[in-house]
Structure formats: C-alpha cells, structure tokens
Design a protein around this motif. Sequence first.
Motif, mmCIF file in Angstrom:
data_model
loop_
_atom_site.group_PDB
_atom_site.id
_atom_site.type_symbol
_atom_site.label_atom_id
_atom_site.label_comp_id
_atom_site.label_asym_id
_atom_site.label_seq_id
_atom_site.Cartn_x
_atom_site.Cartn_y
_atom_site.Cartn_z
ATOM 1 N N LEU A 197 -59.653 38.924 -23.664
ATOM 2 C CA LEU A 197 -59.251 38.988 -22.258
ATOM 3 C C LEU A 197 -57.535 39.180 -22.550
ATOM 4 O O LEU A 197 -57.081 38.662 -23.265
ATOM 5 N N ASP A 198 -57.090 39.773 -21.124
ATOM 6 C CA ASP A 198 -55.673 39.540 -21.258
ATOM 7 C C ASP A 198 -55.173 38.424 -20.830
ATOM 8 O O ASP A 198 -55.949 37.575 -20.485
ATOM 9 N N MET A 199 -53.896 38.501 -20.733
ATOM 10 C CA MET A 199 -53.156 36.880 -20.366
ATOM 11 C C MET A 199 -53.611 36.582 -19.088
ATOM 12 O O MET A 199 -53.961 35.328 -18.764
ATOM 13 N N LEU A 200 -53.585 37.376 -18.046
ATOM 14 C CA LEU A 200 -53.933 37.203 -16.660
ATOM 15 C C LEU A 200 -55.407 36.597 -16.582
ATOM 16 O O LEU A 200 -55.788 35.558 -16.096
ATOM 17 N N GLN A 202 -57.474 35.381 -19.045
ATOM 18 C CA GLN A 202 -57.094 34.397 -19.665
ATOM 19 C C GLN A 202 -56.912 33.053 -18.770
ATOM 20 O O GLN A 202 -57.549 32.032 -18.572
ATOM 21 N N ALA A 203 -55.921 33.055 -18.104
ATOM 22 C CA ALA A 203 -55.305 32.180 -17.212
ATOM 23 C C ALA A 203 -56.302 31.732 -16.221
ATOM 24 O O ALA A 203 -56.556 30.624 -16.041
ATOM 25 N N GLY A 228 -52.711 27.670 -28.104
ATOM 26 C CA GLY A 228 -52.240 27.648 -26.860
ATOM 27 C C GLY A 228 -53.271 27.468 -25.603
ATOM 28 O O GLY A 228 -53.164 26.603 -24.802
#
Lengths: 349, 303, 335
Positions: A197-200, A202-203, A228
């Motif tokens: 998943l990309d960072m967004l 993921q968040a 992280g």
Amino acid sequence: MTAHLTAAEQRTRPAGVAVSDLTVAFPAGGRELPAVSHVSLDLTPGKITGLVGESGSGKSTLALALMNAVPKPGLVTSGSVHIDGIGNVLSLTGSGLRRVRGPGIGYVFQASQNSLNPLKTVGKQLLDLGRSHGEKNLRGLLRRARELIEDMGLDAVRVLSSYQHELSGGMRQRVGIVFALLLNAQVLVLDEPTTALDMLSQASVLEIIKRVHRDLGLTTLVISHDLGVVGELADRTVVMYAGRVVEEGETQGILRDPRHPYTRGLLAAMPRITGDLELARALPGRPPDLLTIPRAGCVFRERCPLAMPVCADSEPPDTLSGGRRFACFAAAGSAGATSAGHAETEAAS
Amino acid sequence: MTAIIPLLPEEAGAATAPVRRRRRGRWRLLLRTPGRVFGFAVIALFTLMAIIGPYLYPRNLPIDPSAIYAGPSLAHPLGTDFEGTDVLALIVTGARYVLLSAVIAAAVTIAIGTAAGLASGYYRGLADSSIMRVTDFVLTIPGFPLLIVLSTVWDFGSPYSMGLVLGIVGWGGLARAVRSQTLSLRERSFLEAARGLGLPGRHIIWREILPNVAPYIAMNLLLSITGAIYAEVGLFFLGVVPFNTSNWGVMLNIAVFSAGAVTSPQALTYLLSPLICILLLTLAIVLLLNAVDEWFNPRLREI
Amino acid sequence: MIVATGITRTFAGRGGRRSTPVHALRQVDLTIPDGGAVSFIGESGCGKTTLGRILCGLEGFDGGELTIDGQPVSRLRERQRAPLFRRIQMIHQDPYSALNPTRTIANILGDPLALRARQLGKPDDWIAGRRAELLGLVGLDPGYVLPRYPHMLSGGMRQRVVIARALTVDPEVLVADEAVSMIDVSLRLGILRLLRDLRSELGISLLFITHDVATARYVGQDGELYVIYRGAVVEHGSTDTVIQRPVHPYSQCLLSAIPVLRGIEEPGPDRLIPLAPLEERVEPPGCLFRPRCPFARDDCAGRQPPLGRLGGTEQEHACRYPQNREVVAVPAANA
C-alpha cells in the motif's frame, strides 16, 4: 467453556494468547529445519502487539501456528498456543479447529488485497463465509458486515456489490479486515497489513486497525517488516530474527532504548524524515533463510557489531530487565541484569 | 570511471553451496524418477530400433507359407503374419518410418510454430496481425481429412513427405501459444531493461525470450510427436495410404480387416504387437514430459 | 540534462463508450540537472511511474516536449531516439522480474557489455574486466555472483545486479522506481546509499520515484522534490523545504502519513488525519484535490490554481490558500 457467552460478552473481555516454547520445523534433506524455534510469547489481552521481522524471520509461520494452520510440510514439533476460552489450539483438529478460525481468531492474510475471488462480489463472498461456518442468521451477518464497512469509511452498498477489481488496494485491505472480524473474532491477527500500500492508504489502514481494535475490544497482533508501522500502532513490540524472539517489550521503550543489536541495527537503518541522515547505518550481511541459519550459538552473530567469542558457542538466554526481554550476551552484560533468576513480572495479566 | 566506492558488501560467500555443473545435472534429471528411467529407456530402445533395425534384416523379409499366423515360438517370438513373415522383424523394420516421420512432423511444427509465435508476439503490429491470419487459416484446416485427400494424389511411401505434411498442417496451435507466452513475457521488466540497454531484437528474441518459452516448446515437441504417430498410424490403419512399406499402421490394418484378429485368437500377437509398441512409445513420451520443466528452469533443476 | 515542458499523457478510459479518458499526466514541467537528484512523491496511481517511464522512453506522451541534452525528443526519429534514451536507465521496482531467470549473472551483465565493447571499440577481454569492476562498484563479489542464476541471490543482491546492469551503458541518469520497496528492510539502506554514492562519485543524476518521503529525502536531500497528485505537480521545491515547510494540503497529508516512531518522535502539531481513498472516476471542477482537502473552501471549485509562488513561498505550489503546517514528526523531548 466460554463458548456459551454471547458475542457481546466476549467483547467486553478480550482474550489473551499465550505461546510457549513453540517450534515449527520444515523437513529438508533428512533434517528438520526450524522456522520458529522455542518461541514463548504472550499477547496481552486488549493490547496491540507488534511483531517485527524480515523475510525468513519466521513471523508469518508463527502467526499461522496461532491458528494451527502451519502449511505442509511444516510441523509443530514442540510447544503450545493457548487462547483464553479456547484452550490449546495446537491440540484441535477438524471441526474444533473450524470453530477457532473465524469465530476465535480473525486472520488477515498477507497480500489479502489479492485474496478475494475475482469472480464473485464481496457480498456473495461474505455470505459464503457465513454459510461455511454454519451461520443461520445471514441477514444479521450482512448487517454486521455493513456496519463494519461503514466503520472503515467506505460505502457499504457499493463495496458489497463490487468485484475485487473495482476496489483499490487500500479498500481491499479494509475488506480483508471485515472478513476477519465478521464472525466476532476476539483475537485479530494481521500479517503485513500495509505491504504494497502507499503511504496514504497505509496511514488510513493503520488508523482503522487502531479503531476496530479499540471499539471491538480485541487482542491484536500486527506482523510487519516495518518498524515504523509497529511503532505507530503497537503497545508492545516483539522483534524476531531467524526464528527466535530476540527482543520484546513496550514499544516506546524499545524504540527509545533498543537493547538487542539487531533491533538497534533495524532502527538505525531506517531513513528518517528529520535529523541528520548521516546517522543512518546499514546493517551488514543479509537475513538468513532456513538453510543458512547458524546452527550453534547466537543466530545474529554474523551480522553483529558486538559479537563476542561466547556468541559462537551457545545461544544467548533470555534476559529480563525492566519489563524488557532480550536475548543477547553483550546487551545482558552492559545492562547488568542477570538471566533466568531475575524473574520479573513479564506481563502483568 | 575509476573511483571504487567503499561499500558494505552484502554477504560475500558464506554458507552457500557451490554452483552445480550444469550439463551433468541436466542429464541426471532424466533418470531422477523410475517413470523417467522407463520413459527414457523405451525411447532409447525404439530410437535404436529405428536407426539400426533395417540393417538387421534383409530388404525383403523372408516369407514362410508353412507358418501363416503362427503363434509365438522360439523362431518367431511374436508369431507371424498372413504370409508367414516374422512379426518381430516387421515391428523392428517398421519403427523407422513411424519414428522418422513423427520426428520430422514435430520438428516442422516446432520450427514454424516457434518462429511465427515469437515473431508475432515480439514485433506485434502488422507482423503480428498478418502472421496470426495465416495461423488462423492453418488452424482451420482439418488435418486428417486433408491427409486423406492428399493421399489420393501423393505417394506417402517416404517418411519425409509424410512428416512434412503432418508438420505443415499442425503448427497453428503452437504458434498461438508461443505468441501469448511472448506477449506476457514482453511485459516483464527484464525485457524492458534489455530494450532500454539497446540490445538488438534478435538477441532479445533468442537469448531472452526463447529460454523462457523453451519448456513450453519442448512440451509441445513431445506432444506433437505422439500426435504425429497417431495420425500416420491412423492413416495406414484406415488403408487410405497405399501399403508399399512396412509400417505398424499397415500391420494393424491387415490384422483387423484381413486376419480377423478381433475375432480369432490366432492372429492376436500380430494385432497386439504394433498396438503395444505405439502405446509404449506414447507412454514413454508422456513420462518424460515432466522432466521438461526442470530441464529448462534453473530454479527447479537445482533441488 | 533533461527538461520536460507541459508533458501530457491521456489514456482512453475503460468500460465502453460512456467512459471518460484517464488523465495520467497533466502539463508536467520538470528539470533534471546534470548530476542532480530529483524525487517524485505521490500515492499509487498519481502518475509518477508513468512520468518516469516517459523519461526513460518506455512510454510515449501526447503533449508537451521532452528535451534530452538539448535535443527535443518528439522531433527525432525512432533511430535517433534510442541512443538518447540509452543514457537514461530504469531501475525497476521488482528485482525478481527485472532479471531473466534463465540466464546467469555473467550473461546478464556480459551481453550489454559486449554491445558496449563494440560501440567503444574495446577488445573482448575488456568485457570481463569491466564486469568485475562494475560488480565491485555495486558491492558484490564477482566470484560469487557471476556463475549464479538470479534466484540464487537475495533481493538486495539482485537489485545491486540490476544497478550494475544499468551501469554497463554508462548512463547519465538513473530512474529508480520504488527501487527498495521489495527489499528486506535491513538491506534497503545499503541500496539507497549505493544510489547516493553513484551520484556523488560518478556524477550520475538520479530520479527517485517513491511514495516514501523518508527514502526520497535520504537519496536526494540536496535535490528537488516534486509532489504529484492525479497527474499534476502540486508542489515543487528543494527537498528539505517541501518536507519541513509544505504548503499544499496534499503534501501535508502525504507527510502526515509517515509513521511516527513513538518514544523517539512525536507527531507534528498539525498532523492531518488520513484521507478517504482516492475516487479516480470523479473529475471535480476546479482544484482536483478539493474533494479530499481538509481545508477546501467554496471558491476552490472555481479554477485549478496554477503552479506558482502565491503567498511568497520558497517553493512552487498549486494551492489558492497556501499555509505552512508542521505535520512532520518531531524528535521527542525526552529522547
């Protein structure tokens, strides 16, 4: 015993999971190679435990063993997995096991973004799951699914009538969590929930995990290669390397003051968004696979900056110090803690 | 470009097995399981038969009117046929035609099918659509009926012409399969990298793509050999091709239609001998098929 | 030097007549200076990979112009383009599919080197020496890797082989598309450092494409950062400026999404709550980010704001109401 409790009652009392002395081995060339070696571990009820490890650390094998679902030809050669209200999962077979998978432990598989049937809508697959577990009240099941989906910030009607390819990666991951929770699991295991998943996304998936964990009163295990992700999410952190637990303790404590050189190395090898980049250090060597795990002594010694002669001879015992457990001769010496005798309260409950 | 940057070497050579000798490892694959040993042995036996068989016997096999449809005996281990000729001799001398034409048919199939498939998958565009139109046309040719028609005008006494015709009508399926494999490989990043490095098209086709579709082609080679055996034996069996040659199909035809082997036990070995040979040969080929993947895939080969 | 002006790429939409075209790239301007470092960040599907592929010549573009070392690509013939694009080499994301599984590392590196030897007029024995030199450069032991097939190597070693292969043609630019995302965490930093060192030692410029801002910072702290949203650059400036003082709400959302290492870091005071997933099918009027923007106002629907320095910011951005927010994690006080 607790099978008589209703789902709501169960939710008020999160279940604990106790893994003790678990060894899972894969036979190869006449030998048995342990992917997980004498692992003891408690998942504190109502807390999020993070399990960090690289490929080959045995973290996924350990997680599958929690469901007694170690893939063949892997074999549990020692130990037990005790779940409150269920008992030793490893002694269950057939229909007993079926009652654990789903209603007991909800499991979100690695790459679960791709584990949906591409030819069926999400709704149909949810109903299939209910039927296969003998759920009579399919209407109630759908209602619960709808609630869960709305909880995750998605449009339930649309998701239920969608095929896999109509959902984005982040959405599929959320659907995977819905599947895991649909049968009122008390223990939620997520294997690499944010890889790919990309960072967004993921968040937001991490945010959702936090939320369902809190709202449903779960005991959660999050497996990740990314310190992280675990740092963001977990109350407690377990670090695995080459099939062993090398360090375990409160997440904040571990990040602030890692004791085991592997944990230190992992933390130092993370590129950071603030601070001096030159402080970042790569770990030398590479993670071992089943065939290359050192057979005697400390499994990390070949990559370890603190390796001593004793590390080659015997495997370091667990050292307990201030609610922390780690397996390292060098760190034990500097911590001034003694092994074995120092039986502190490892996990309060 | 002289600066050698000090880098953390990622693992030098610890705890790793030496790289295996490639050639020997490959041949050993053929003998890894009992099935493959059997398959390999049977194919070797028939190949030997095809090569030296015709030299073992006189050009015209001796006939023996006193022993027509004789049962198995020491002199005739598989009995005799309608004119008292030794069935074993017929089998041995007949192997050459069957095998040679089958191998030629398979070779033609593979050559045309692979070339057409690779070219249309790699170059796409106009080349692709024109090659595929031809392929579709070939695919629509009903092979067996065409052979029957052809046999009325063409003498199939030579295994070469038989193999050629079987090959020419049979490459369509392979070309389509190779094309789709090539198309899917084309999306893999190692081919993109090869193009980006400026490696020429023929290098990419022969060195990069071909080894990856090779197991597929080899599998088809073996399957098209069995296909060709069935087709030609079938032609002779039906009697549409003139019998001017000793051939397993001819034997079957005579056994069934002239000797009444189906009803009379006399000619049983005459009927069964070619039949069992055909079955053995196809069985052997099928048994060897599962070695093909390992032969070409270094990952499987290593274990 | 690579200069792109107004690069546009549009794909025909899927799903029959009613489908709307997908705008993968909308009027992108960018410059990759010689020896420089440029990073693209954005979520998946934002067009950053397409942009990287266009720069490598692996994909075409519909509008705008790409100029490589002063030569406008769209005016060149195919034959003239190839050597130009050869100077720009792609490091693919997946080192498992980037190497041909049926060939040994010796062949994988030897083939392009043989070609190179012919171009440079070098003798055949130059190839082996150069091959060993390149492997040394990327931190691999030639004796160990050369006879091996890709599957016998770890992900990190494979990615080093991929980099060595790209170096065989003496490139001027390396385009690394998520080059470490499939590699074990303990090995990632080694690869990132290799890319950084290649830049400083050999003067190769680096285009780093990622969704992970921290790795972009590691390889290109002194470079430029482009934040891409739905095919358009929404913020562009020097790496540390954009990370420390982002003004576009989308950049701020991206930066807020970086996990906080609690215990040694604390969330930035203005950290934003993660966004709803992107609805690619909806093409809103005005600012494309408006439907997901936590700070959207009514007049944002009016017109897509152009890239500029509205509000006197250091970096270029495309927001009508730029505002500095501290979203990045800060070191914890007690650490």
